[in-house]
Design a protein around this motif. Structure first.
Motif, PDB file in Angstrom:
ATOM      1  N   SER A  74       2.470  -1.716 -33.833  1.00 29.40           N
ATOM      2  CA  SER A  74       3.592  -2.589 -33.475  1.00 29.40           C
ATOM      3  C   SER A  74       4.898  -1.816 -33.402  1.00 29.40           C
ATOM      4  CB  SER A  74       3.727  -3.722 -34.491  1.00 29.40           C
ATOM      5  OG  SER A  74       4.279  -3.223 -35.701  1.00 29.40           O
TER       6      SER A  74
ATOM      7  N   GLU B 272       3.694  -6.965 -27.292  1.00 29.51           N
ATOM      8  CA  GLU B 272       3.432  -6.891 -28.728  1.00 29.51           C
ATOM      9  C   GLU B 272       2.284  -7.810 -29.119  1.00 29.51           C
ATOM     10  OE1 GLU B 272       4.801  -5.037 -31.510  1.00 29.51           O
ATOM     11  OE2 GLU B 272       5.175  -3.824 -29.736  1.00 29.51           O
TER      12      GLU B 272
ATOM     13  N   LYS C 289      -0.949  -5.994 -28.334  1.00 31.94           N
ATOM     14  CA  LYS C 289      -1.240  -4.978 -29.357  1.00 31.94           C
ATOM     15  C   LYS C 289      -1.729  -5.628 -30.656  1.00 31.94           C
ATOM     16  CE  LYS C 289       2.733  -2.576 -29.035  1.00 31.94           C
ATOM     17  NZ  LYS C 289       3.670  -1.457 -29.292  1.00 31.94           N
ATOM     18  N   TRP C 290      -1.148  -6.787 -30.998  1.00 27.26           N
ATOM     19  CA  TRP C 290      -1.576  -7.518 -32.195  1.00 27.26           C
ATOM     20  C   TRP C 290      -3.041  -7.921 -32.057  1.00 27.26           C
ATOM     21  CZ3 TRP C 290      -2.494 -13.013 -32.737  1.00 27.26           C
ATOM     22  CH2 TRP C 290      -2.711 -13.404 -34.061  1.00 27.26           C
TER      23      TRP C 290
ATOM     24  N   ARG D 293      -5.317  -4.932 -32.661  1.00 30.70           N
ATOM     25  CA  ARG D 293      -5.458  -4.599 -34.085  1.00 30.70           C
ATOM     26  C   ARG D 293      -6.385  -5.576 -34.795  1.00 30.70           C
ATOM     27  NH1 ARG D 293       0.054  -3.791 -33.309  1.00 30.70           N
ATOM     28  NH2 ARG D 293       0.627  -5.688 -34.458  1.00 30.70           N
TER      29      ARG D 293
END
Length: 833
Positions: free
Chosen positions: A761, A822, A825-826, A829
């Protein structure tokens, strides 16, 4: 046996200076290069500079002096940035060149000294030995069983034997020493050497581009073609609507400037050159900066034992004499048989030792001998290291005709050429196993008698008396366990490839907890296998012993046939073929022969394998950061192109929202971001825990390229939404232009921060140490403030000072059009957990 006995004192320091002044340095120079002038010529040919020159000329021609001056200044700024980057690259390469210069050994003022080859002068007494690349032309004054490979000059692959007594007593620059040792007086250096005279042909050889270079060049070429097509279309549309040729040309040039990705080749060159420079600071010399791009792909690394996983500090530790039949320490009180064993091992070594084991033998001989016999004897014949198992033999004679014939080599080499009984052979084999299991490196020692001067062609044809075994201990390096663990974490398979005895190699491998040390294969066993069978064997075998050049080469080729990306560590003459055949040949800077260094693509200056871990980490980091830079360029170019093109093509209220001045202003903001910020990015936390990337010609996969395109389209939507909002609110063209421009500025800032990682992040990447991020972003914000609030800047660029609501809309649109990533990307993960 000392240098004095050869009657050679060499040049004095004054004579060296005088010779260099008279004949020049030992460097090959043909082209008169001027880095600054060449850089200026290159800049003048850049498409962006050409477009700026045309646009600036049109502004001056039409009386728009202010814009003309701004674009002229822009040309200077673009040129300055290019010159700065070129200067950084050239300085890095010059430092690399100085470090990768080969060294040589000379006798000066009666002392043996090592110097860079370019400091060699005419008249120097040059010493060359097996594995040396000869750095200048010379005439032999002393030699021992000396032969040279002159294929670079003659095309003849067979070695030529030479000595001072023969008609052919000359050595030539660029050739390599195949065997023995010689001292020669240098007769020609630099361009005056035979190699220098034919060197003009070398200039015409062009370096082949790497797959990544070709892919980047094709991408830039395709973008330029599409830019040309769009340029003509826009020029045509505008001219059809307005019949104003110059104004139409300006609008077309605006689009062409927005399309050209001129930052990409600049970024590539900068990343490669500075990456090589950073590696140099870590003690790794990359001979070609192109190697940097692919270092992160290595899947297998083949390493040697001596000097790579061990200290290469040979200590004479144990002695086994046939007369005693027992193993005893070498540091206690020695009896006559033990002294004779050490003396014979010393006589079998080079008179001027360079190998650590030979040095240890000379030191041991000096320690116990009250009368040094070496000055009394001269070497009259030499058999170089050869055979399987390998051995070497030296024959010395004094003025009275007393003769010493001493041989050393692999203990097994003497079993069939010595007069040994079956029980004696079994005793020797048992001793080899005992010492080998304890990790000692072993040399068998033999002595022969021979009268006359008609020596046999093969040393094995002499009748030897086997005298015993000398055992050396070479301790493992303290950091080798951590280094091997780092390779394992990075998904790189390490294989031990050594010429040592199997038990010795396994013993050391066990000490350092080398994975798979129990899976072992000898060179002879390997050569019995077919190619297909070997390809399967190399997958499961981790330790290869008693290796010779052909066997090493077969290992490399088998691994490559299994689609492995192979790095090979080597230092000797016999490592040359394998080093050359591997994807990354790695030579040792201190103990490596010049032939090994020439064949390798990397040199570890400190002979420390941890440097290879650093090199692979740096390679991965550079590759990842280059991808980030180019993906950033793609993402930010798309909204500039579409913001210029769509209003014009669709006939919106303000069709020419941006002029060439606005586009070049955005380009000046983007340039430093891609080539300065991203190049300076630290390695991400998970970089060395990932598997090696595939060694393919594809730089981006579809998902990566699609992500960058979607990012660019999202920014475009944000910018054009603000455009339509401004028109709907009845704002004039200047306010609309300012709001849209601010969207792109803000999106650029957030894109820079977001794309520092495509996994972690922004809160994580803000903690990354990169001092250039706040500096470049700070400059961007100051520039935005000047454009918004300082009247002269407002007026020049046709901007307006925005109100708080207008600025908030631009800030919201610019940030949201990037921050959505973002969430992606979250999700990544979450899936990785």
């Amino acid at each position: 046996m000392s240098i004095d006995n050869f009657g050679i004192k060499g040049l004095s320091e004054k004579e060296v200076i005088a010779s260099r002044k008279a004949h020049g340095r030992n460097t090959l120079t043909y082209k008169k290069e001027s880095g600054f002038a060449d850089a200026l010529k290159s800049i003048a040919k850049e498409p962006m500079v050409v477009l700026l020159l045309v646009a600036s000329s049109i502004y001056f021609f039409t009386g728009n002096i202010g814009d003309g001056i701004f674009l002229a200044i822009a040309i200077v700024l673009v040129g300055s940035i290019s010159l700065y980057q070129d200067s950084r690259s050239r300085k890095a390469l010059e430092k690399l060149k100085s470090l990768s210069q080969p060294n040589c050994t000379v006798i000066r003022d009666g002392k043996i000294v090592g110097i860079p080859s370019e400091e060699l002068v005419i008249g120097d007494s040059l010493m060359v030995e097996e594995g040396t690349l000869i750095p200048a032309d010379g005439t032999i004054v002393h030699s021992n069983d000396f032969s040279v490979n002159e294929s670079i000059l003659t095309g003849e692959s067979l070695s030529v034997f030479k000595d001072s007594e023969k008609v052919d007593n000359s050595i030539f620059s660029g050739t390599t020493v195949a065997s023995g040792l010689a001292i020669a007086t240098v007769t020609a250096v630099g361009n005056s050497t035979e190699l220098g005279k034919i060197g003009k042909s070398i200039e015409s050889i062009k370096e082949e581009k790497t797959p990544l270079e070709r892919q980047i060049a094709n991408f830039v070429k395709n973008m330029s073609i599409w830019g040309g097509i769009a340029f003509l279309a826009v020029w045509g549309i505008n001219f059809y609507n307005t019949h104003d040729a110059l104004n139409s040309l300006l609008k077309a040039l605006t689009l062409a400037m927005s399309v050209l990705p001129e930052e990409i080749p600049v970024a590539f060159t900068t990343f490669m050159a500075l990456g090589a420079w950073r590696l140099m600071k870590l003690g790794v010399v990359v001979k070609q900066i192109k190697t940097v791009e692919s270092l992160g792909s290595a899947t297998v690394i083949c390493i040697d034992k001596t000097g790579t996983i061990t200290e290469n500090k040979m200590t004479l530790a144990k002695l086994f004499t046939m007369s005693h039949g027992t193993i005893s320490p070498a540091d206690g009180q020695l009896d006559e048989a033990q002294k004779e064993l050490i003396a014979l091992a010393m006589w079998a070594s080079e008179p001027i030792p360079f190998d650590p084991m030979e040095t240890a033998l000379h030191e041991a001989y000096t320690a116990f001998t009250p009368t040094d016999e070496r000055p009394r004897f001269n070497m009259v014949h030499e058999y170089p290291l050869g055979g399987k198992p390998p051995m070497m033999t030296h024959i010395f004679e004094d003025e009275k005709g007393e003769r010493i014939i001493a041989a050393k080599g692999a203990p097994e080499a003497f079993l069939d050429i010595s007069n040994l009984s079956t029980p004696e052979k079994e005793k020797i084999k048992d001793t080899i196993k005992i010492l080998g299991r304890e990790g000692y490196r072993l040399l068998g020692v033999g002595q022969a008698l021979f009268s006359g001067n008609d020596y046999p062609k093969r040393q094995q044809d002499l009748q030897f008396a086997f005298k015993g075994i000398v055992a050396f201990y070479d301790p493992p390096k303290k950091n080798i366990g951590a280094v091997l663990k780092d390779f394992d974490t990075a998904g790189i398979n390490v294989k031990l490839v050594t010429g040592d005895y199997a038990d010795t190699a396994r013993a050391i491998a066990k000490q350092i907890r080398f994975k798979g040390y129990e899976k072992c294969m000898t060179g002879d066993e390997l050569m019995q296998l077919g190619d297909a069978e070997l390809q399967e064997k190399v997958k499961e075998t981790q330790v290869f012993t008693r290796m010779f050049p052909d066997a090493k080469l077969r290992i490399i080729n088998a691994l490559k046939a299994n689609n492995e990306v192979v790095a090979m560590v080597g230092d000797g003459v016999n490592d040359g073929p394998a080093l050359k055949a591997s994807h990354f040949g790695i030579a040792m800077g201190k103990k490596g022969t010049e032939i090994a260094k020439q064949a390798a693509s990397l040199i570890l200056l400190n002979d420390d394998l941890s440097g290879m871990v650093d090199a692979i980490a740096m390679g991965r980091k550079i590759y990842t950061n280059l991808k980030k830079a180019i993906r950033y360029i793609i993402s930010i170019h798309i909204p500039i192109i579409l913001t210029v093109f769509i209003p014009l093509a669709l006939g919106w209220l303000y069709p020419s929202i941006f002029s060439p001045s606005h586009v070049i202003l955005l380009e000046l903001i983007m340039g430093p971001t891609c080539s300065i910020i991203y190049e300076n990015e630290p390695m991400e936390a998970n970089t060395m825990r990932e598997r090696p990337r595939p060694f393919t010609t594809s730089f981006f996969n579809f998902r990566e390229l699609a992500t960058s395109i979607v990012q660019g389209l999202a920014i475009t939507v944000g910018a054009l939404s603000v455009y339509q909002y401004a028109v709907a609110q009845g704002f004039d063209e200047a306010v609309t232009r300012t709001m849209v421009f601010m969207v792109l500025i803000i999106a650029n800032i957030f894109l820079t921060l977001i794309n520092r990682s495509f996994y972690f992040s922004i809160l994580t990447t803000l903690k990354y140490k990169n001092n250039l991020v706040p500096f470049i972003i700070g400059i961007t914000l100051v520039l935005a403030g000047l454009l918004l609030f300082v009247p002269p800047f407002n007026a020049f660029f046709d901007f307006e000072t925005l109100g708080s609501k207008q600025l908030s809309v631009s800030l919201f649109a610019g940030s949201v059009s990037v921050l959505w990533f973002e969430g992606v990307k979250w999700g990544k993960r979450l899936m990785a957990k």
